[in-house]
Design a protein around this motif. Structure first.
Motif, PDB file in Angstrom:
ATOM      1  N   VAL A 145       0.843  -1.203   0.000  1.00 26.59           N
ATOM      2  CA  VAL A 145       0.000   0.000   0.000  1.00 26.59           C
ATOM      3  C   VAL A 145       0.874   1.247   0.000  1.00 26.59           C
ATOM      4  CG1 VAL A 145      -1.699   1.331   1.306  1.00 26.59           C
ATOM      5  CG2 VAL A 145      -1.938  -1.153   1.135  1.00 26.59           C
ATOM      6  N   MET A 146       1.925   1.237   0.822  1.00 26.79           N
ATOM      7  CA  MET A 146       2.816   2.393   0.889  1.00 26.79           C
ATOM      8  C   MET A 146       3.560   2.600  -0.426  1.00 26.79           C
ATOM      9  SD  MET A 146       2.030   3.383   3.850  1.00 26.79           S
ATOM     10  CE  MET A 146       3.180   4.758   4.012  1.00 26.79           C
ATOM     11  N   GLU A 147       3.942   1.504  -1.078  1.00 24.57           N
ATOM     12  CA  GLU A 147       4.608   1.610  -2.380  1.00 24.57           C
ATOM     13  C   GLU A 147       3.680   2.258  -3.402  1.00 24.57           C
ATOM     14  OE1 GLU A 147       7.613   1.077  -3.384  1.00 24.57           O
ATOM     15  OE2 GLU A 147       8.547  -0.145  -1.804  1.00 24.57           O
ATOM     16  N   MET A 148       2.399   1.914  -3.357  1.00 22.07           N
ATOM     17  CA  MET A 148       1.444   2.500  -4.297  1.00 22.07           C
ATOM     18  C   MET A 148       1.271   3.990  -4.045  1.00 22.07           C
ATOM     19  SD  MET A 148      -1.548  -0.343  -4.903  1.00 22.07           S
ATOM     20  CE  MET A 148      -2.121   0.513  -6.362  1.00 22.07           C
ATOM     21  N   LEU A 149       1.175   4.365  -2.782  1.00 19.77           N
ATOM     22  CA  LEU A 149       1.026   5.784  -2.463  1.00 19.77           C
ATOM     23  C   LEU A 149       2.247   6.575  -2.931  1.00 19.77           C
ATOM     24  CD1 LEU A 149      -0.531   5.604   1.130  1.00 19.77           C
ATOM     25  CD2 LEU A 149      -1.716   6.073  -1.024  1.00 19.77           C
ATOM     26  N   ARG A 150       3.440   6.022  -2.696  1.00 15.86           N
ATOM     27  CA  ARG A 150       4.658   6.713  -3.128  1.00 15.86           C
ATOM     28  C   ARG A 150       4.705   6.861  -4.642  1.00 15.86           C
ATOM     29  NH1 ARG A 150       7.091   4.191   1.524  1.00 15.86           N
ATOM     30  NH2 ARG A 150       7.408   2.239   0.413  1.00 15.86           N
ATOM     31  N   TYR A 151       4.376   5.787  -5.352  1.00 13.81           N
ATOM     32  CA  TYR A 151       4.442   5.817  -6.813  1.00 13.81           C
ATOM     33  C   TYR A 151       3.518   6.891  -7.389  1.00 13.81           C
ATOM     34  CZ  TYR A 151       4.037   4.323 -11.686  1.00 13.81           C
ATOM     35  OH  TYR A 151       4.034   4.287 -13.059  1.00 13.81           O
ATOM     36  N   TYR A 152       2.339   7.032  -6.799  1.00 17.84           N
ATOM     37  CA  TYR A 152       1.373   8.005  -7.312  1.00 17.84           C
ATOM     38  C   TYR A 152       1.496   9.380  -6.663  1.00 17.84           C
ATOM     39  CZ  TYR A 152      -0.835   4.478 -10.175  1.00 17.84           C
ATOM     40  OH  TYR A 152      -1.068   3.530 -11.135  1.00 17.84           O
ATOM     41  N   GLY A 153       2.574   9.578  -5.909  1.00 17.34           N
ATOM     42  CA  GLY A 153       2.855  10.892  -5.355  1.00 17.34           C
ATOM     43  C   GLY A 153       1.901  11.343  -4.276  1.00 17.34           C
ATOM     44  N   ILE A 154       1.357  10.415  -3.530  1.00 20.11           N
ATOM     45  CA  ILE A 154       0.399  10.733  -2.467  1.00 20.11           C
ATOM     46  C   ILE A 154       1.121  10.690  -1.122  1.00 20.11           C
ATOM     47  CG2 ILE A 154      -1.734  10.030  -1.320  1.00 20.11           C
ATOM     48  CD1 ILE A 154      -2.420   8.677  -4.121  1.00 20.11           C
ATOM     49  N   ASP A 155       1.302  11.842  -0.527  1.00 18.04           N
ATOM     50  CA  ASP A 155       2.027  11.971   0.737  1.00 18.04           C
ATOM     51  C   ASP A 155       1.029  11.970   1.891  1.00 18.04           C
ATOM     52  OD1 ASP A 155       3.701  12.540   2.827  1.00 18.04           O
ATOM     53  OD2 ASP A 155       4.471  14.425   2.009  1.00 18.04           O
ATOM     54  N   PRO A 156       1.129  10.996   2.811  1.00 12.33           N
ATOM     55  CA  PRO A 156       0.191  10.953   3.937  1.00 12.33           C
ATOM     56  C   PRO A 156       0.393  12.083   4.954  1.00 12.33           C
ATOM     57  CG  PRO A 156       1.262   8.819   3.574  1.00 12.33           C
ATOM     58  CD  PRO A 156       2.018   9.829   2.791  1.00 12.33           C
ATOM     59  N   LYS A 157       1.483  12.812   4.867  1.00 11.74           N
ATOM     60  CA  LYS A 157       1.819  13.826   5.868  1.00 11.74           C
ATOM     61  C   LYS A 157       0.667  14.808   6.085  1.00 11.74           C
ATOM     62  CE  LYS A 157       5.303  17.326   6.996  1.00 11.74           C
ATOM     63  NZ  LYS A 157       6.555  17.985   6.545  1.00 11.74           N
ATOM     64  N   GLY A 158       0.205  14.873   7.331  1.00 12.02           N
ATOM     65  CA  GLY A 158      -0.840  15.814   7.702  1.00 12.02           C
ATOM     66  C   GLY A 158      -2.241  15.425   7.280  1.00 12.02           C
ATOM     67  N   LYS A 159      -2.386  14.345   6.539  1.00 12.18           N
ATOM     68  CA  LYS A 159      -3.711  13.949   6.034  1.00 12.18           C
ATOM     69  C   LYS A 159      -4.428  13.008   7.000  1.00 12.18           C
ATOM     70  CE  LYS A 159      -2.803  14.475   1.086  1.00 12.18           C
ATOM     71  NZ  LYS A 159      -1.443  14.984   1.160  1.00 12.18           N
ATOM     72  N   LYS A 160      -5.752  13.053   6.945  1.00 20.79           N
ATOM     73  CA  LYS A 160      -6.564  12.121   7.710  1.00 20.79           C
ATOM     74  C   LYS A 160      -6.611  10.792   6.965  1.00 20.79           C
ATOM     75  CE  LYS A 160      -9.561  15.758   9.564  1.00 20.79           C
ATOM     76  NZ  LYS A 160     -10.954  16.297   9.590  1.00 20.79           N
ATOM     77  N   ALA A 161      -6.018   9.772   7.557  1.00 19.05           N
ATOM     78  CA  ALA A 161      -5.966   8.451   6.914  1.00 19.05           C
ATOM     79  C   ALA A 161      -6.743   7.462   7.765  1.00 19.05           C
ATOM     80  CB  ALA A 161      -4.519   8.003   6.759  1.00 19.05           C
TER      81      ALA A 161
END
Length: 286
Positions: A145-161
């Protein structure tokens, strides 16, 4: 219109780096090797094994499979596992689970060398993930899941996950990986009160509850990133995720399909972990 997060694209992007790392290790006399242990011949185990073997072959990693009969005794199971665990030529061990009810996996979870535990089943590695120690191996599904977020440029920083699911294979370790990236984490499950509202408030929603199409349109916030970890069989006998894809696609900014999403990345993460494990041997020799 949502951007579809295709796991095959993520896996392709990881492949070239893995191939080069494997070649570098082989040049130093350390050919990376994965050992898969399978008890019985469940169709889903065989399917995962085929995918793993294909990925290892594509990246140049040796893959050995040990098949045990479904009625194997606990003693033989543990003895076989111990032998592979002590083999210096094997760098990673993958035990296909769940095991038959007649077997107890706890002894081998405690036994496995944490450096060979490439799917994060050891209590040592799980403790490392929960403490933020980067030397630990997370379960492949959670890290995919983290690899997918990184590949698509989605940074979890500060976001509600919001992570829907609390298993030790996906939900719990994934919540720790997201927290390490400075996401604000909510962990929900099928008994959470006000579940739809909790999910709808998420900017990143990861569905890992193991229940077909349980995430409906009202549970997805407008513009949310939706990652579907679930693999289920629908009423027609086809594969589907935990998310009602057709209903959610119109509201999500990014969404991963099933099949073709997170599951396509897990074997690449497995290969990445085997390479890491083999590199520990190189550091030992230096």
């Amino acid at each position: 219109m949502s951007i579809v997060m295709r796991g095959t694209d993520v896996a392709k992007s990881m492949k070239e780096t893995l191939v080069q790392e494997v070649l570098a290790l082989k040049e130093r006399g350390i050919p990376p090797c994965l050992s898969i242990i399978r008890v019985g011949a469940r169709p889903d185990d065989l399917s995962y094994e085929r995918g793993a073997r294909k990925r290892m072959d594509m990246t140049g990693i040796e893959c050995r499979v040990t098949e045990l009969p479904e009625d194997v005794s606990q003693e033989v199971f543990e003895r076989t596992f111990s032998k592979l665990n002590e083999d210096p030529d094997i760098h990673g061990i993958l035990l296909l689970r769940p095991l038959p009810e007649s077997l107890d996996e706890e002894p081998v979870r405690a036994m496995i060398d944490p450096k060979k535990d490439v799917d994060g089943m050891s209590p040592v590695n799980m403790a490392k993930i929960f403490s933020g120690d980067e030397t630990g191996f997370a379960p492949c599904t959670a890290e995919a899941v983290m690899e997918m977020l990184r590949y698509y440029g989605i940074d979890p920083k500060g976001k509600k996950a919001t992570v829907l699911g609390r298993s030790m294979v996906a939900g719990r370790p994934l919540s720790m990986l997201l927290l390490k990236e400075h996401g604000t984490i909510t962990v929900c499950h099928t008994r959470t009160e006000g579940l739809a509202e909790e999910c709808a408030n998420a900017q990143i929603l990861v569905a890992a509850a193991g229940k077909a199409k349980m995430v409906t349109e009202d549970m997805v916030g407008r513009g949310a990133v939706v990652v579907d970890v679930g693999i289920n069989v629908d009423e027609t006998g086809g594969l589907c995720g935990d998310v009602d894809y057709d209903a959610a696609e119109g509201k999500a900014s990014y969404i991963s399909p099933v099949p073709g999403g997170v599951g396509s990345v897990t074997s690449s993460v497995l290969a990445k972990h085997v390479v890491r494990s083999a590199s520990y041997c190189l550091h030992t020799l230096l």
